[in-house]
Design an enzyme around this catalytic site. Structure first.
Site, PDB file in Angstrom:
ATOM      1  CG  HIS A  11      -0.355   0.144   2.522  1.00  0.00           C
ATOM      2  ND1 HIS A  11      -1.068   0.487   3.645  1.00  0.00           N
ATOM      3  CD2 HIS A  11       0.912  -0.027   2.964  1.00  0.00           C
ATOM      4  CE1 HIS A  11      -0.272   0.523   4.701  1.00  0.00           C
ATOM      5  NE2 HIS A  11       0.928   0.208   4.315  1.00  0.00           N
ATOM      6  CB  CYS A  20       3.617   5.463   5.281  1.00  0.00           C
ATOM      7  SG  CYS A  20       4.364   4.688   6.725  1.00  0.00           S
ATOM      8  CG  HIS A  24       5.232   0.675   2.663  1.00  0.00           C
ATOM      9  ND1 HIS A  24       4.555   1.849   2.367  1.00  0.00           N
ATOM     10  CD2 HIS A  24       4.723   0.241   3.837  1.00  0.00           C
ATOM     11  CE1 HIS A  24       3.696   2.122   3.323  1.00  0.00           C
ATOM     12  NE2 HIS A  24       3.768   1.148   4.240  1.00  0.00           N
ATOM     13  CG  HIS A  26       3.005  -3.620   6.085  1.00  0.00           C
ATOM     14  ND1 HIS A  26       4.038  -3.183   6.879  1.00  0.00           N
ATOM     15  CD2 HIS A  26       2.419  -2.502   5.586  1.00  0.00           C
ATOM     16  CE1 HIS A  26       4.064  -1.856   6.877  1.00  0.00           C
ATOM     17  NE2 HIS A  26       3.090  -1.427   6.093  1.00  0.00           N
ATOM     18  CG  HIS A  65       0.620 -12.180  -2.764  1.00  0.00           C
ATOM     19  ND1 HIS A  65       0.281 -13.072  -1.755  1.00  0.00           N
ATOM     20  CD2 HIS A  65       1.964 -12.183  -2.835  1.00  0.00           C
ATOM     21  CE1 HIS A  65       1.388 -13.603  -1.267  1.00  0.00           C
ATOM     22  NE2 HIS A  65       2.432 -13.081  -1.887  1.00  0.00           N
ATOM     23  CD  GLU A 102       1.201  -0.470   8.736  1.00  0.00           C
ATOM     24  OE1 GLU A 102       0.096  -0.054   8.340  1.00  0.00           O
ATOM     25  OE2 GLU A 102       2.140   0.275   9.058  1.00  0.00           O
TER      26      GLU A 102
END
EC number: 4.-.-.-
Length: 116
Positions: A11, A20, A24, A26, A65, A102
């Site tokens: 995201h 952010c 990137h 998670h 994904h 997260e």
């Protein structure tokens, strides 16, 4: 009763004025907690753990994904993910709370005042 599962997703937190904003990803962890004042009489449970796990895993397929900015109608924060998952599952399950991690040390939980 609580079950956990996980998914991987990327995201960007647009307009966050932070690193952010960059793309990137998670490995998200999600806990689904249900509750009820009634238990199934013969077995003594609220609901079968397998039913909960299957429902949570099916829900998380939407996010796994994926680029979460394309999946959620709002900013894909942990808070908004928890809220979306809660609302999607509450239609069929006595959902009490959804918690989304997260990272190992950062999570957000969503629940509503009126619990089923």
């Amino acid at each position: 009763m609580t079950v956990e599962s996980s998914f991987s997703g990327a995201h960007q937190l647009i307009k966050s004025n932070s690193p952010c904003e960059n793309l990137h990803g998670h490995n998200w962890r999600v806990a689904l907690t249900v509750r009820s004042e009634k238990q199934e009489s013969e077995v003594g449970w609220v609901i079968d753990f397998k039913v909960l796990k299957d429902a949570l895993n099916k829900e998380l397929e939407k996010f796994d994904h994926k680029y979460l900015n394309d999946v959620l109608p709002v900013s894909p924060t942990a808070e908004n993910l928890a809220k979306q998952i809660y609302r999607d599952l509450a239609a069929d399950l006595p959902v009490y709370k959804v918690t989304v991690w997260e990272t190992e040390k950062a999570s957000a939980a969503y629940y509503e005042q009126e619990h089923k």
